[in-house]
Design an enzyme around this catalytic site. Structure first.
Site, PDB file in Angstrom:
ATOM      1  N   SER A  73      -4.600   5.527   0.056  1.00 46.48           N
ATOM      2  CA  SER A  73      -6.117   5.400  -0.140  1.00 46.48           C
ATOM      3  C   SER A  73      -6.513   4.088  -0.634  1.00 46.48           C
ATOM      4  O   SER A  73      -7.615   3.854  -0.867  1.00 46.48           O
ATOM      5  CB  SER A  73      -6.407   6.714  -0.812  1.00 46.48           C
ATOM      6  OG  SER A  73      -6.567   7.701  -0.048  1.00 46.48           O
ATOM      7  N   GLY A 239      -4.024   5.517  -4.494  1.00 47.83           N
ATOM      8  CA  GLY A 239      -3.457   5.898  -3.198  1.00 47.83           C
ATOM      9  C   GLY A 239      -2.327   6.824  -3.244  1.00 47.83           C
ATOM     10  O   GLY A 239      -1.433   6.383  -4.092  1.00 47.83           O
TER      11      GLY A 239
END
Length: 291
Positions: A73, A239
């Protein structure tokens, strides 16, 4: 009796000594940081990548910084920035509304799921993607741009020849060892993040919006932020993915110091390995000590 030549030689040596000691001290400090990062990595059983840029003088602290890691992410920063770039030539773009259907929802949609059968603006999607890591929001940004390859093209326009986005959420998080898809290097990401948040890659208004989104992130309290003094201001994007992949990228404003840009990527050999935010916090503490 001391000759003029000898006096000059002694003065030269005395003037040089502080520089020599300073250089030796810096070299020793650099070795210590590398050794600490190596020990941290060894204790973790995984692979750690770190890149820190001190914007006061553009000096760097690097550890496996030219190796590829799955972005997971953290790639959302590039997608959101690409939309912000478009908005430079269309002042109404961020208010454009995007339909959210139930069929759009993927595996993590804390904001988008509240808007099913409704709409969200591109600005709302950017905030959801960066501040809550909403995967449907990321997919909507990618779709608006025209696909993952358009996000990669935006990175290339910034001079980043390393970043590559190949898939959408959630498959971009498979993080298979050796798979080049959806990867970058810590150094490339640090340089690009610096350009986006502190440089001229975006116009002032768009740059300020990106920084505001990053500062408002809700998912990073246990990662880079956890390794820094509480008084420092941080804007970050986390992420995570398979193989215990645990990432965080950040712009950091220490007290009485120019900003720092820090990228920490971590992955492990077992597909079902647990995430290790503590490793990122420890790495952040090591590389920012002394600032």
């Amino acid at each position: 009796m001391m000759t003029q030549s000898i006096r000059r030689s002694m003065l030269t040596v005395m003037a040089t000594l502080p520089l020599l000691f300073s250089s030796a001290t810096l070299h020793a400090q650099a070795n210590s940081v590398q050794q600490q990062l190596e020990a941290l990595e060894k204790s973790s059983g995984g692979r750690l990548g770190v890149a820190l840029i001190n914007t006061a003088d553009n000096s760097q602290i690097l550890y496996r910084a030219d190796e590829r890691f799955a972005m997971c992410s953290t790639s959302k920063v590039m997608a959101a920035a690409a939309v912000l770039k478009q908005s430079e030539s269309d002042k109404h773009l961020l208010n454009q509304r995007v339909e959210i259907k139930k069929s759009d929802l993927v595996n993590y949609n804390p904001i988008a799921e509240k808007h099913v059968n409704g709409t969200m603006t591109l600005a709302e999607l950017g905030a959801a993607a960066l501040q809550y890591s909403d995967n449907t929001a990321m997919n909507k940004l990618i779709a608006h741009l025209g696909g993952p390859d358009k996000v990669t093209a935006f990175a290339r326009s910034l001079g980043d020849e390393t970043f590559r986005l190949d898939r959408t959420e959630p498959t971009l998080n498979t993080a298979i060892p050796g798979d080049p898809r959806d990867t970058t290097t810590p150094l490339a990401m640090a340089q690009t993040l610096k350009n986006l948040t502190l440089g001229k890659a975006l116009a002032e208004t768009q740059r300020a919006q990106l920084v505001t989104w990053l500062k408002g992130n809700t998912t990073g309290s246990a990662s880079i932020r956890a390794g820094l003094p509480k008084s420092w201001v941080v804007g970050d994007k986390t992420g995570s993915g398979d193989y215990g992949t645990t990432n965080d990228i950040a712009v950091i404003w220490p007290e009485n110091h120019a900003p720092l840009v820090l990228v920490t990527y971590f992955t492990q050999p077992e597909q079902k390995a647990e995430r290790r935010r503590d490793i990122l916090a420890a790495a952040a503490k090591i590389v920012t000590h002394g600032f």
